[in-house]
Design an enzyme around this catalytic site. Structure first.
Site, PDB file in Angstrom:
ATOM      1  N   HIS A 207       6.616 -14.823   6.861  1.00 53.79           N
ATOM      2  CA  HIS A 207       5.378 -15.531   6.283  1.00 53.79           C
ATOM      3  C   HIS A 207       5.406 -15.063   4.730  1.00 53.79           C
ATOM      4  O   HIS A 207       4.656 -15.572   3.856  1.00 53.79           O
ATOM      5  CB  HIS A 207       4.017 -14.518   6.803  1.00 53.79           C
ATOM      6  CG  HIS A 207       4.071 -13.237   6.441  1.00 53.79           C
ATOM      7  ND1 HIS A 207       4.646 -12.172   6.791  1.00 53.79           N
ATOM      8  CD2 HIS A 207       3.147 -12.634   5.532  1.00 53.79           C
ATOM      9  CE1 HIS A 207       4.297 -11.066   6.147  1.00 53.79           C
ATOM     10  NE2 HIS A 207       3.323 -11.349   5.328  1.00 53.79           N
TER      11      HIS A 207
HETATM   12  C1  UD1 Z   1      -1.193 -11.547   2.208  1.00 56.75           C
HETATM   13  C2  UD1 Z   1      -0.630 -10.429   1.193  1.00 56.75           C
HETATM   14  C3  UD1 Z   1       1.000 -10.101   1.807  1.00 56.75           C
HETATM   15  C4  UD1 Z   1       0.678  -9.734   3.208  1.00 56.75           C
HETATM   16  C5  UD1 Z   1       0.001 -10.478   4.081  1.00 56.75           C
HETATM   17  C6  UD1 Z   1      -0.207 -10.011   5.375  1.00 56.75           C
HETATM   18  C7  UD1 Z   1      -0.865 -10.524  -1.179  1.00 56.75           C
HETATM   19  C8  UD1 Z   1      -0.585 -11.177  -2.402  1.00 56.75           C
HETATM   20  N1  UD1 Z   1      -0.180 -10.977  -0.017  1.00 56.75           N
HETATM   21  O1  UD1 Z   1      -0.396 -12.684   2.101  1.00 56.75           O
HETATM   22  O2  UD1 Z   1       1.386  -9.039   1.145  1.00 56.75           O
HETATM   23  O3  UD1 Z   1       1.925  -9.397   3.739  1.00 56.75           O
HETATM   24  O4  UD1 Z   1      -1.315 -11.011   3.310  1.00 56.75           O
HETATM   25  O5  UD1 Z   1      -0.509 -11.063   6.472  1.00 56.75           O
HETATM   26  O6  UD1 Z   1      -2.016 -10.028  -1.083  1.00 56.75           O
HETATM   27  N2  UD1 Z   1      -4.547 -18.304   5.322  1.00 56.75           N
HETATM   28  C9  UD1 Z   1      -5.304 -18.659   6.457  1.00 56.75           C
HETATM   29  N3  UD1 Z   1      -6.092 -18.040   7.011  1.00 56.75           N
HETATM   30  C10 UD1 Z   1      -6.445 -16.843   6.537  1.00 56.75           C
HETATM   31  C11 UD1 Z   1      -5.732 -16.426   5.530  1.00 56.75           C
HETATM   32  C12 UD1 Z   1      -4.684 -17.170   4.750  1.00 56.75           C
HETATM   33  O7  UD1 Z   1      -4.999 -19.893   6.890  1.00 56.75           O
HETATM   34  O8  UD1 Z   1      -7.276 -16.163   6.800  1.00 56.75           O
HETATM   35  C13 UD1 Z   1      -3.448 -19.048   4.716  1.00 56.75           C
HETATM   36  C14 UD1 Z   1      -4.037 -20.179   3.737  1.00 56.75           C
HETATM   37  O9  UD1 Z   1      -3.234 -21.169   3.750  1.00 56.75           O
HETATM   38  C15 UD1 Z   1      -3.773 -19.358   2.210  1.00 56.75           C
HETATM   39  C16 UD1 Z   1      -2.228 -18.669   2.969  1.00 56.75           C
HETATM   40  O10 UD1 Z   1      -2.566 -18.493   4.218  1.00 56.75           O
HETATM   41  O11 UD1 Z   1      -3.542 -20.030   1.312  1.00 56.75           O
HETATM   42  C17 UD1 Z   1      -2.154 -17.362   1.850  1.00 56.75           C
HETATM   43  O12 UD1 Z   1      -3.177 -16.262   2.184  1.00 56.75           O
HETATM   44  P1  UD1 Z   1      -3.186 -15.279   1.225  1.00 56.75           P
HETATM   45  O13 UD1 Z   1      -4.183 -14.143   1.725  1.00 56.75           O
HETATM   46  O14 UD1 Z   1      -3.390 -15.571  -0.296  1.00 56.75           O
HETATM   47  O15 UD1 Z   1      -1.646 -14.329   1.426  1.00 56.75           O
HETATM   48  P2  UD1 Z   1      -0.763 -14.109   2.585  1.00 56.75           P
HETATM   49  O16 UD1 Z   1       0.271 -15.148   2.796  1.00 56.75           O
HETATM   50  O17 UD1 Z   1      -1.797 -13.811   3.859  1.00 56.75           O
HETATM   51  N1  UDP Z   2       1.206  -8.451  13.462  1.00 59.45           N
HETATM   52  C1  UDP Z   2       0.310  -8.741  14.652  1.00 59.45           C
HETATM   53  N2  UDP Z   2       0.248 -10.021  15.300  1.00 59.45           N
HETATM   54  C2  UDP Z   2       1.532 -11.029  14.688  1.00 59.45           C
HETATM   55  C3  UDP Z   2       2.371 -10.394  13.604  1.00 59.45           C
HETATM   56  C4  UDP Z   2       2.062  -8.984  13.088  1.00 59.45           C
HETATM   57  O1  UDP Z   2      -0.497  -8.241  15.176  1.00 59.45           O
HETATM   58  O2  UDP Z   2       1.646 -12.068  15.342  1.00 59.45           O
HETATM   59  C5  UDP Z   2       0.855  -6.914  13.025  1.00 59.45           C
HETATM   60  C6  UDP Z   2       2.050  -6.129  13.101  1.00 59.45           C
HETATM   61  O3  UDP Z   2       2.156  -5.248  14.432  1.00 59.45           O
HETATM   62  C7  UDP Z   2       1.863  -5.260  11.899  1.00 59.45           C
HETATM   63  C8  UDP Z   2       1.172  -5.959  10.943  1.00 59.45           C
HETATM   64  O4  UDP Z   2       0.531  -7.225  11.933  1.00 59.45           O
HETATM   65  O5  UDP Z   2       1.234  -4.238  11.958  1.00 59.45           O
HETATM   66  C9  UDP Z   2       2.021  -6.602   9.686  1.00 59.45           C
HETATM   67  O6  UDP Z   2       1.264  -7.500   9.097  1.00 59.45           O
HETATM   68  P1  UDP Z   2       1.926  -8.607   8.253  1.00 59.45           P
HETATM   69  O7  UDP Z   2       3.474  -9.054   8.696  1.00 59.45           O
HETATM   70  O8  UDP Z   2       1.175  -9.810   8.109  1.00 59.45           O
HETATM   71  O9  UDP Z   2       1.907  -7.928   6.590  1.00 59.45           O
HETATM   72  P2  UDP Z   2       2.829  -6.872   5.892  1.00 59.45           P
HETATM   73  O10 UDP Z   2       3.133  -5.742   6.946  1.00 59.45           O
HETATM   74  O11 UDP Z   2       4.119  -7.933   5.569  1.00 59.45           O
HETATM   75  O12 UDP Z   2       2.077  -6.588   4.761  1.00 59.45           O
END
Ligand code: UD1
Ligand code: UDP
Length: 370
Positions: A207
């Site tokens: 992701h």
């Molecule tokens: C964010 C964090 C990343 C983390 C991830 C955990 C930052 C810079 N990045 O990335 O480090 O690993 O969260 O999952 O803070 N979206 C949805 N629903 C939601 C949220 C997001 O559909 O509830 C989609 C939207 O298209 C949005 C995109 O995801 O534009 C990115 O969301 P954003 O919160 O900016 O970053 P993540 O990729 O989720």
């Molecule tokens: N996770 C989850 N469901 C999923 C994928 C990940 O519950 O489908 C959980 C996983 O167990 C871990 C956390 O989400 O604890 C990791 O989050 P993510 O990969 O979004 O963020 P990152 O750790 O890279 O910031």
């Protein structure tokens, strides 16, 4: 006078990794204010974790949603500042490396209150990652740095952060996993539901912005994972984050047949999939840690990691996204005996963190602590 905490969270990994601290506050009847930035808002990344982890609803939700980095962080900054001025906590806890963390740390640093950074001192040394900027800035304004390992402590020392601010705590990911692993085994029917009982399968998550926002990298990653799985005649289960799904659609990428796309999973189902997978491929930080803890070999689809402990113990390798690298990394890790030791602590990180916060503040120790 007691110590008032505020806890700020906004994304899936923060909800999971702060859950042990929130539970401990509840159990010990400690006063805290829970603030949600609303960075994650889809049920599958947000509500489902509050329900499953039995967390109280946040007192505040800023509902900032998705936006460009500056706009998103700016909205959070203004919203958090307002709440902190009203609530006047003594200490504000943030966890990890997201934009919510950066906003929480910056807002707090300009006010008369202290910041505790949970999961401090992680470094990928890749400043192209927004998360790296968030980590570095947060660590340098924090008063309490809760470093999961000696390695993270060493990174902080190298940057001149005084020892008096650093405590090695382990990672709360272990607390959460230990608390929920058996529950997942009892409650989750995901293996049955997906027809995975007694089958060999790989689990993948991808992701991260640097992978999925770049069409060529995302295409290469999918192709490499599919080729590696085909060589070993296994299917790959890919619970997809909404960001990655949006990019797949935007780039009109077709997903190879041996990669089974499913919705992003609830925590217990995901833990079950992780525990039973034969190999995990990921670009997630938390998933690298969890793979190491549950003893499943991991191939990281990135060029760097801020979790070098997983490499050092032999639980993980860095593959990047080039297909030949992914194939050879899978060859190396598939079937590897998981005889490594979990480097992220014994599952008592939340207690250590709260003891540190409360003990070093005058007058009161952790209420109910012996
Ligand atoms: C964010 C964090 C990343 C983390 C991830 C955990 C930052 C810079 N990045 O990335 O480090 O690993 O969260 O999952 O803070 N979206 C949805 N629903 C939601 C949220 C997001 O559909 O509830 C989609 C939207 O298209 C949005 C995109 O995801 O534009 C990115 O969301 P954003 O919160 O900016 O970053 P993540 O990729 O989720
Ligand atoms: N996770 C989850 N469901 C999923 C994928 C990940 O519950 O489908 C959980 C996983 O167990 C871990 C956390 O989400 O604890 C990791 O989050 P993510 O990969 O979004 O963020 P990152 O750790 O890279 O910031």
């Amino acid at each position: 006078m007691g110590v008032d905490l505020a806890i700020i969270l906004g994304t899936r990994p923060e909800i999971i990794k702060l859950s042990p601290i929130i539970h401990e506050c509840e159990q010990r009847d400690l006063s805290y204010t829970l603030i949600h930035t609303g960075q994650h808002y889809s049920d599958s990344l947000d509500t489902v974790f509050f329900e499953q982890l039995e967390l109280p609803s946040p007192q505040y939700n800023l509902e900032v949603g998705s936006d460009a980095h500056g706009a998103q962080t700016g909205q959070m900054l203004a919203g958090i500042e307002e709440i902190l001025l009203d609530e006047k906590p003594d200490i504000v806890l943030v966890q990890g490396d997201t934009n919510s963390v950066l906003a929480g740390a910056l807002a707090t640093s300009k006010l008369d209150m202290e910041i505790g950074h949970v999961e401090a001192g992680l470094r990928s040394f890749d400043r192209d990652m927004p998360e790296e900027t968030n980590r570095v800035v947060t660590d340098h304004v924090a008063d309490y740095l809760f470093a999961p390992t000696e390695q993270s402590q060493a990174y902080l020392r190298e940057e001149g952060i005084p020892d008096s601010r650093i405590t090695i705590t382990g990672n709360t990911v272990v607390d959460a996993l230990y608390r929920n692993r058996e529950l997942a085994e009892r409650k989750s029917s995901v293996l049955d539901d997906l027809g995975l009982v007694d089958t060999t399968f790989f689990l993948m998550t991808a992701h991260r912005a640097e992978n999925v926002d770049d069409e060529a990298r995302f295409r290469s990653l999918l192709s490499g994972v599919s080729q590696a799985a085909e060589e070993h005649s296994v299917d790959v289960i890919y619970p997809i984050h909404p960001r990655a799904k949006a990019k797949l659609d935007e780039f009109e990428l077709s997903v190879p047949e041996n990669i089974r796309l499913i919705d992003s999973q609830e925590y217990l189902d995901f833990l079950r999939l992780e525990s039973e997978a034969d190999l995990i491929l990921t670009d997630s930080g938390g998933v690298q840690e969890e793979a190491c803890i549950v003893g499943v070999p991991c191939v990281t689809l990135r060029d760097s990691t801020e979790r070098p402990e997983t490499l050092d113990v032999g639980a993980n390798v860095l593959a990047g996204v080039a297909p030949d690298q992914i194939r050879s990394s899978v060859d190396t890790m598939y079937g590897k005996v998981s005889d490594w030791k979990n480097p992220f602590g014994d599952g008592n990180s939340a207690t250590t963190i709260l003891q540190t916060v409360f003990k070093t503040t005058p007058a009161d120790s952790l209420a109910g602590d012996t």
